[in-house]
Design an enzyme around this catalytic site. Sequence first.
Site, PDB file in Angstrom:
ATOM      1  N   SER A   1       0.919  -1.090  -0.092  1.00 34.35           N
ATOM      2  CA  SER A   1       0.205   0.129   0.001  1.00 34.35           C
ATOM      3  C   SER A   1       0.862   1.261   0.010  1.00 34.35           C
ATOM      4  CB  SER A   1      -0.961  -0.046   1.280  1.00 34.35           C
ATOM      5  OG  SER A   1      -1.881   1.083   0.884  1.00 34.35           O
TER       6      SER A   1
ATOM      7  N   GLU B   1      -2.287  -2.512  -8.005  1.00 35.61           N
ATOM      8  CA  GLU B   1      -3.418  -2.733  -7.385  1.00 35.61           C
ATOM      9  C   GLU B   1      -3.776  -1.502  -6.569  1.00 35.61           C
ATOM     10  OE1 GLU B   1      -3.727  -3.095  -3.555  1.00 35.61           O
ATOM     11  OE2 GLU B   1      -1.884  -2.100  -3.335  1.00 35.61           O
TER      12      GLU B   1
ATOM     13  N   HIS C   1      -4.830  -5.154  -1.422  1.00 35.22           N
ATOM     14  CA  HIS C   1      -5.694  -5.183  -0.287  1.00 35.22           C
ATOM     15  C   HIS C   1      -6.978  -6.073  -0.498  1.00 35.22           C
ATOM     16  CE1 HIS C   1      -3.764  -1.152  -0.661  1.00 35.22           C
ATOM     17  NE2 HIS C   1      -4.312  -0.936   0.580  1.00 35.22           N
TER      18      HIS C   1
END
Length: 307
Positions: free
Chosen positions: A116, A212, A277
């Site tokens: 992330s 992502e 995620h």
Amino acid sequence: MKELQRPARLAPGARVAVVATSGPVPEERLQAGLDVLRGWDLDPVAGTHVLDRHDEFGYLAGTDADRAADFQRAWCDPAVDAVLCARGGYGAQRMVDLLDWDAMRAAGPKVFVGFSDLTVLHEAFASRLGLVTLHGPMAAGIDFVKNTRAQEHLRATLFAPETVRTITSGGTPLVSGRARGVTLGGCLCLLAAEVGTPQARSSAAGGLLCLEDVGEETYRIDRYLTQLLRAGWLEGVRGVLLGSWQDCDDYAELRPLLADRLGALGVPVVEDFGFGHCAGASTIPFGVAAELDADAATLTLDRPALR
């Protein structure tokens, strides 16, 4: 793109530091994550400021200087074998330029784990230290403390990386084919935001790019991909792996956009590869030479992620 230097795998009793680089960390989740690590016969130590919260900007885990100091101290401690991030959120961009990369290079290669917001540090470790890193679950992440599959894939990568040289996703090809390259990537919005900064690489040429994101509307994903295309950052990429798009628009709306922006690259693209995620996310090593088979939805590493 060259394969990067691999750190050593972990062994029982290894000391791992857990630090907060970005958003504030819930104490109960931190303790649950530390318990998981202890159950692996590791010796986890939490950074001094891991539970801090910035006085003015509540989305930060303490001040930039304190977050950077915790990370620097952990990495340069000869007793620490790995540094695991506690959680993502936002803030790594604010502290990455405060790190002493010469001192971190002198401390030698170690294992780094995060995803992330930590895409910023994955890029920095590649460009400044030439080091393989692990895009995997974070110690205080709910996707880690409550998901056995995510735990076990990270554990295997850390202790027995030869057992997970082939990562099988069950995904589907957006563009069929096979490709070879060196793995890289992370959170799409961070990769776009890092273009042109001192710590990011200049392009993804020669790479197998993992993408992502979370909580983004389709037009914003369009913007990020278009930024990478216009900057020339995607020129020469060998293949693309698409992970999770949790809390984004419905995938039926997002999929045509991904095909539109990535299909013209003329390289294999696989979707729903199961990293990022999402529940049970796989750990993907960055900086390792590998082969992508989009039709079989597999990523096969030339060598184990850790030596």
